[in-house]
Design a protein around this motif. Structure first.
Motif, mmCIF file in Angstrom:
data_model
loop_
_atom_site.group_PDB
_atom_site.id
_atom_site.type_symbol
_atom_site.label_atom_id
_atom_site.label_comp_id
_atom_site.label_asym_id
_atom_site.label_seq_id
_atom_site.Cartn_x
_atom_site.Cartn_y
_atom_site.Cartn_z
ATOM 1 N N GLY B 35 0.804 -1.217 0.000
ATOM 2 C CA GLY B 35 0.000 0.000 0.000
ATOM 3 C C GLY B 35 0.842 1.274 0.000
ATOM 4 O O GLY B 35 0.340 2.345 -0.339
ATOM 5 N N GLU B 36 2.134 1.151 0.365
ATOM 6 C CA GLU B 36 2.978 2.362 0.351
ATOM 7 C C GLU B 36 3.356 2.715 -1.096
ATOM 8 O O GLU B 36 3.272 1.881 -1.995
ATOM 9 C CB GLU B 36 4.222 2.142 1.210
ATOM 10 C CG GLU B 36 3.892 2.100 2.707
ATOM 11 C CD GLU B 36 5.119 2.264 3.589
ATOM 12 O OE1 GLU B 36 5.588 3.406 3.722
ATOM 13 O OE2 GLU B 36 5.612 1.260 4.122
ATOM 14 N N HIS B 37 3.831 3.979 -1.280
ATOM 15 C CA HIS B 37 4.097 4.468 -2.627
ATOM 16 C C HIS B 37 5.591 4.521 -2.977
ATOM 17 O O HIS B 37 6.419 4.790 -2.121
ATOM 18 C CB HIS B 37 3.532 5.892 -2.780
ATOM 19 C CG HIS B 37 2.040 5.936 -2.749
ATOM 20 N ND1 HIS B 37 1.330 6.053 -1.578
ATOM 21 C CD2 HIS B 37 1.120 5.854 -3.746
ATOM 22 C CE1 HIS B 37 0.031 6.049 -1.840
ATOM 23 N NE2 HIS B 37 -0.131 5.937 -3.142
ATOM 24 N N VAL B 38 5.881 4.272 -4.227
ATOM 25 C CA VAL B 38 7.220 4.542 -4.776
ATOM 26 C C VAL B 38 7.041 5.158 -6.166
ATOM 27 O O VAL B 38 5.963 5.071 -6.760
ATOM 28 C CB VAL B 38 8.081 3.257 -4.906
ATOM 29 C CG1 VAL B 38 8.370 2.631 -3.550
ATOM 30 C CG2 VAL B 38 7.419 2.245 -5.835
ATOM 31 N N ILE B 39 8.115 5.788 -6.655
ATOM 32 C CA ILE B 39 8.113 6.282 -8.031
ATOM 33 C C ILE B 39 8.955 5.326 -8.864
ATOM 34 O O ILE B 39 10.018 4.872 -8.413
ATOM 35 C CB ILE B 39 8.682 7.712 -8.110
ATOM 36 C CG1 ILE B 39 7.696 8.697 -7.461
ATOM 37 C CG2 ILE B 39 8.977 8.114 -9.555
ATOM 38 C CD1 ILE B 39 8.207 10.105 -7.348
ATOM 39 N N VAL B 40 8.494 5.002 -10.036
ATOM 40 C CA VAL B 40 9.246 4.122 -10.925
ATOM 41 C C VAL B 40 9.561 4.870 -12.218
ATOM 42 O O VAL B 40 8.688 5.517 -12.796
ATOM 43 C CB VAL B 40 8.432 2.837 -11.231
ATOM 44 C CG1 VAL B 40 9.015 2.091 -12.421
ATOM 45 C CG2 VAL B 40 8.394 1.943 -10.002
ATOM 46 N N CYS B 41 10.835 4.828 -12.621
ATOM 47 C CA CYS B 41 11.239 5.377 -13.921
ATOM 48 C C CYS B 41 11.444 4.203 -14.852
ATOM 49 O O CYS B 41 12.361 3.398 -14.655
ATOM 50 C CB CYS B 41 12.541 6.164 -13.808
ATOM 51 S SG CYS B 41 12.377 7.620 -12.817
ATOM 52 N N SER B 42 10.610 4.118 -15.849
ATOM 53 C CA SER B 42 10.668 3.006 -16.788
ATOM 54 C C SER B 42 11.407 3.455 -18.046
ATOM 55 O O SER B 42 11.030 4.433 -18.687
ATOM 56 C CB SER B 42 9.241 2.580 -17.127
ATOM 57 O OG SER B 42 9.231 1.772 -18.277
ATOM 58 N N ASN B 51 7.606 8.058 -16.091
ATOM 59 C CA ASN B 51 7.632 8.016 -14.629
ATOM 60 C C ASN B 51 6.251 7.716 -14.095
ATOM 61 O O ASN B 51 5.274 8.330 -14.512
ATOM 62 C CB ASN B 51 8.114 9.355 -14.090
ATOM 63 C CG ASN B 51 9.398 9.786 -14.777
ATOM 64 O OD1 ASN B 51 10.419 9.159 -14.597
ATOM 65 N ND2 ASN B 51 9.317 10.818 -15.606
ATOM 66 N N TYR B 52 6.193 6.778 -13.174
ATOM 67 C CA TYR B 52 4.901 6.356 -12.637
ATOM 68 C C TYR B 52 4.886 6.425 -11.119
ATOM 69 O O TYR B 52 5.859 6.040 -10.456
ATOM 70 C CB TYR B 52 4.609 4.910 -13.046
ATOM 71 C CG TYR B 52 4.555 4.682 -14.541
ATOM 72 C CD1 TYR B 52 3.472 5.124 -15.286
ATOM 73 C CD2 TYR B 52 5.595 4.017 -15.187
ATOM 74 C CE1 TYR B 52 3.424 4.904 -16.661
ATOM 75 C CE2 TYR B 52 5.557 3.792 -16.569
ATOM 76 C CZ TYR B 52 4.467 4.242 -17.300
ATOM 77 O OH TYR B 52 4.419 4.029 -18.645
ATOM 78 N N LEU B 53 3.776 6.895 -10.594
ATOM 79 C CA LEU B 53 3.515 6.745 -9.168
ATOM 80 C C LEU B 53 2.877 5.370 -8.979
ATOM 81 O O LEU B 53 1.903 5.040 -9.658
ATOM 82 C CB LEU B 53 2.564 7.845 -8.672
ATOM 83 C CG LEU B 53 2.175 7.735 -7.195
ATOM 84 C CD1 LEU B 53 3.381 7.985 -6.294
ATOM 85 C CD2 LEU B 53 1.061 8.719 -6.862
ATOM 86 N N CYS B 54 3.459 4.573 -8.081
ATOM 87 C CA CYS B 54 2.981 3.193 -7.913
ATOM 88 C C CYS B 54 2.687 2.908 -6.445
ATOM 89 O O CYS B 54 3.263 3.526 -5.550
ATOM 90 C CB CYS B 54 4.066 2.203 -8.364
ATOM 91 S SG CYS B 54 4.567 2.425 -10.076
ATOM 92 N N THR B 55 1.828 1.929 -6.211
ATOM 93 C CA THR B 55 1.654 1.410 -4.846
ATOM 94 C C THR B 55 2.200 -0.009 -4.806
ATOM 95 O O THR B 55 2.170 -0.731 -5.813
ATOM 96 C CB THR B 55 0.176 1.371 -4.406
ATOM 97 O OG1 THR B 55 -0.571 0.741 -5.434
ATOM 98 C CG2 THR B 55 -0.364 2.751 -4.147
ATOM 99 N N ILE B 56 2.685 -0.396 -3.638
ATOM 100 C CA ILE B 56 3.206 -1.752 -3.479
ATOM 101 C C ILE B 56 2.022 -2.699 -3.354
ATOM 102 O O ILE B 56 1.185 -2.558 -2.455
ATOM 103 C CB ILE B 56 4.127 -1.836 -2.249
ATOM 104 C CG1 ILE B 56 5.331 -0.912 -2.468
ATOM 105 C CG2 ILE B 56 4.562 -3.279 -1.990
ATOM 106 C CD1 ILE B 56 6.234 -0.770 -1.279
ATOM 107 N N SER B 57 1.977 -3.663 -4.275
ATOM 108 C CA SER B 57 0.843 -4.568 -4.333
ATOM 109 C C SER B 57 1.127 -5.847 -3.555
ATOM 110 O O SER B 57 0.280 -6.347 -2.829
ATOM 111 C CB SER B 57 0.554 -4.876 -5.802
ATOM 112 O OG SER B 57 -0.464 -5.813 -5.914
#
Lengths: 247, 247
Positions: B35-42, B51-57
């Motif tokens: 549920g916490e957030h990270v940013i991913v650079c693809s 760049n994506y804002l993601c949640t830990i699934s």
């Protein structure tokens, strides 16, 4: 040309007596011979320097130099930049101190900040020691400075703020810079002779620190869009200040 | 916010499968929870990033992230700066590479020069290796870059000069700068999109190297009055270029 910093008291009758450590350097590291030249920066008690072209007169335990002429050389900036830096680990401090000397800083001022990884005893405020002094001296000789960067005693944020009156421009690292005036304009407006730049420790400034610094005359300075590490930010600041001052 | 660089191929149906190394970082270093957030650079194959804002699934052996939204973020400079650097020792290269990433460099290009302390086998031109790639990735994540600095293969001075056509501004470190145009003016005149800066190794450029570089379209760039060490000069150059580009 190889250069050495000495105290004015080492000069007598146009002859300079070099201390044992520098004598060792001249004889055994540089392997210099009698008659060869070196530059000497002589510092008086206020740390003003005079620069002399010298010839090596004798290579005893203490090398003796003969002053040939005074040199009219000045590689210093027209203004003094003091970098106030949140306390960081010793190895990072050493690297930052060495590079700040090369880049022309006037003084290095360690500051106790909330997010510093390093905690010190409140009574231990002396930062200068033999090792740091040697780093400053060597870096100054190598980078051809005319004075030695000062290593100031450790202060608290409160003490730092109380010292703002000693500077005509106080800048602090901010990610979200207000950017009302460019750095160049800020330097011009104040015709700054004494500039203080404040850089946070590994964890950055605390919210409280930002709050109390923002309540002063300190101005924000952009460090670019990227997040610089605590040991890179002082080098960026010193590079652009030197660049603005010398271009 | 913590960020991770991934390859575009790790994305499927709005879900990102994180590799084991970054999964370890998320779980055991950052100690993050579902549920916490990270940013991913693809990065795609041309190394363009999204760049994506993601949640830990889920937090299995391979962490799975859920893409929330694409971010419109760009912390890159408007122009590409390649730093060509005389070959220096490994520990200095590592430090320079790390700091150049933070300061926004586009590429790092090691050059075989006459006064390099390091000698390499003429056939060994690959500079990139696992260790350097990890340094670039970590520094990029920490400094919030949107792309990875390129680590180019080692070239000779001759090969470097032959590549000048790929750049619209070539600068080289000079103590005695001609200083006809300021750096800012040089960047404007060329409306530079691709800038190359050449910095010498520990012993500086050889006279022959200066001679052949000066015979090209390369322009001198002042590095200030002081003599910078080979590991400080690239940081000065990158700082002032980023500063001129972003102010």
């Amino acid at each position: 040309m190889q250069r050495y910093f000495i105290k004015e008291s080492q000069i007598k009758n146009n002859l300079i007596t070099i201390d044992e450590s520098d004598s060792h350097h001249i004889k055994n590291v540089m392997r210099m011979r009698e008659g060869e030249h070196v530059i000497v920066c002589s510092l008086d008690e206020e740390e003003n320097s005079k620069n002399y072209l010298c010839t090596i007169s004798s290579l005893g335990k203490n090398v003796i130099l003969n002053i040939q002429e005074e040199l009219n050389e000045n590689n210093e900036l027209d203004f003094n930049v003091t970098i106030a830096h949140g306390l960081v680990k010793r190895d990072k401090q050493e690297e930052v101190v060495r590079r700040l000397v090369e880049l022309g800083a006037y003084a290095y001022l360690p500051v106790i900040m909330q997010r510093s990884v390093i905690k010190i005893d409140a009574s231990k405020r002396q930062f200068k020691n033999e090792r740091f002094e040697r780093i400053v001296k060597e870096a100054s000789e190598q980078s051809e400075r005319n004075r030695l960067m000062k290593l100031l005693d450790i202060v608290t944020v409160k003490e730092l703020i109380n010292s703002f009156d000693n500077y005509d421009l106080v800048l602090f690292a901010s990610v979200a810079s207000k950017n009302d005036l460019s750095l160049k304009e800020k330097m011009k407006v104040t015709s700054a002779k004494n500039i203080l730049v404040i850089v946070g420790p590994e964890g950055g400034f605390s919210e409280k620190e930002i709050e109390i610094i923002e309540a002063t005359s300190a101005q924000t300075m952009s460090f670019g869009k990227r997040v610089l590490r605590t040991e890179t930010a002082p080098l960026y600041a010193m590079s652009v200040l030197a660049y603005e001052g010398e271009k």
